[in-house]
Scaffold this motif. Structure first.
Motif: not given
Length: 400
Positions: A113-118, A387-400
């Motif tokens: 769930r963690a933010d991708p940058r973090l 291994a989970g940190l290497h996966q794409p984050s499941t955090s919600p993405r901002l839409s334009e």
């Protein structure tokens, strides 16, 4: 529309919170590996407690978690006939396992769930931290563990040289178990150098302080990673079959070796530590034969001295001895399901690194540690977290 970490924080505070918790866990890991490996249970549990709001079970998680939950129920039932009766909470294995399953899964969910940058920052922090720790291990090798002993003397009390060396040897297990996923989290251009420093640090300390298994791991890990990278669809399936066969067939393997070879001569020919293991394994299969289906009960291994000292030093034999064939089938099913999930149509470095870490964990579990040791279970959970940190984050993405 506002984007980036600041904008993400307003939309997904939980993802940012999980990211910082993971950064703290990764920052602490090298210190725990060096000075207090047994503290990993507390570190991972605290991380799981702090990320409880992120706990989720995805569709792909269900088979493995169902197996783990069923195994936990069977282990709890087996305490009815176990000859070992815990006297306090800290030696009550079933209570600890019941708490570890949700807490450790919470931290795994938090890593996703963690933010991708973090996520990337947490991996970088750990990569730099274990690189620094590898340099310390090189220095400890040269000085015979002088720095570790000095810190222990200042903080606690004087420690014998042989005990200090054993503690440092213990630290190399942590380093080699995490190494493939940790190296992959470092800056791309610096990964080869970081990996080399970690290999030299872990390998030199393992050789100097008498830890054979980490040296074996430094050979096994790249071979497994290369196989999974080169044959991403087939290799994980073969590894899954091999792991399941080992969990199910370990008693038969020991019986065959004892039956078709001169077992006593073999014990005399190997180093003392392995001779003791061969003795434990021989006693274990004799007792397994008496209760092959139900086993002797959770933690029964503690009660078989002097034939077995605490546990058989083989995860499969310990499961067979304590939880019987039912437990062995559950262990085989869990590892098969977990490793089969790594099968991919194309090569993936993160998947190859995860497979390498899993293989190292299995190697250590089959020749070294008791399967229920708190720090050991926590280390396995930490591998899944990485291994989970290497996966794409499941955090919600901002839409334009």
């Amino acid at each position: 529309m506002t984007t980036g970490l600041a904008g993400g924080a307003s939309r997904d505070r939980l993802g940012v919170w999980c990211g910082w918790v993971l950064i703290a866990v990764c920052a602490a890991t090298p210190l725990f590996a060096w000075l207090a490996p047994k503290g990993f249970a507390a570190l991972v549990a605290l991380g799981g407690l702090l990320t409880l709001p992120a706990i989720r079970i995805e569709d792909d998680d269900r088979p493995g978690l169902i197996v783990l939950f069923a195994a936990l129920i069977w282990a709890a039932v087996s305490t009815i006939w176990s000859p070992f009766h815990p006297s306090r909470p800290d030696n009550n294995t079933i209570l600890k396992l019941a708490a570890q399953l949700p807490l450790y899964w919470s931290l795994i969910s938090g890593a996703r769930r963690a933010d991708p940058r973090l996520q990337r920052l947490a991996l970088a922090v750990l990569a730099w931290g274990l690189t620094a720790f590898a340099v310390i291990l090189i220095a400890e090798t040269i000085t015979g563990g002088a720095l570790y002993q000095h810190l222990r003397n200042v903080a606690y009390a004087p420690m014998r040289q042989d005990i200090a060396e054993a503690k440092l040897g213990h630290a190399t297990f942590v380093m080699t178990a995490l190494l493939p996923l940790v190296v992959l989290g470092g800056p791309r251009r610096l990964r080869p150098g970081m990996g080399l420093v970690m290999v030299v640090g872990a390998g030199s300390a393992a050789l100097a302080f008498g830890s054979d298994a980490p040296v074996i791991a430094l050979v096994v890990a790249p071979l497994v990673a290369l196989a999974v990278w080169r044959w991403p669809s087939v290799a994980p399936k073969l590894i899954a079959v091999a792991a399941a066969a080992l969990w199910l067939g370990a008693p038969a393997v020991v019986w065959a070796v004892r039956h078709f070879t001169d077992y006593a001569a073999l014990q005399r020919a190997v180093p003392q530590s392995y001779a003791m293991r061969l003795g434990y394994w021989s006693h274990a299969i004799d007792w397994i034969r008496l209760h092959p289906l139900r086993g002797w009960g959770l933690d029964a291994s503690r009660m078989f001295a002097p034939g077995i000292d605490l546990h058989p030093h083989n995860g499969s034999l310990q499961v067979w001895l304590e939880l019987g064939g039912v437990g062995a089938i559950a262990a085989a099913a869990f590892w098969a399901v977990t490793l089969l999930r790594l099968s991919r149509p194309r090569g993936d470095l993160a998947v190859a690194a995860a497979a390498a870490c899993a293989a190292v964990y299995l190697v250590f579990g089959f020749i070294n540690f008791g399967i229920w040791q708190d720090w050991w279970v926590a280390l396995g959970a930490l591998i899944v977290v990485l291994a989970g940190l290497h996966q794409p984050s499941t955090s919600p993405r901002l839409s334009e």
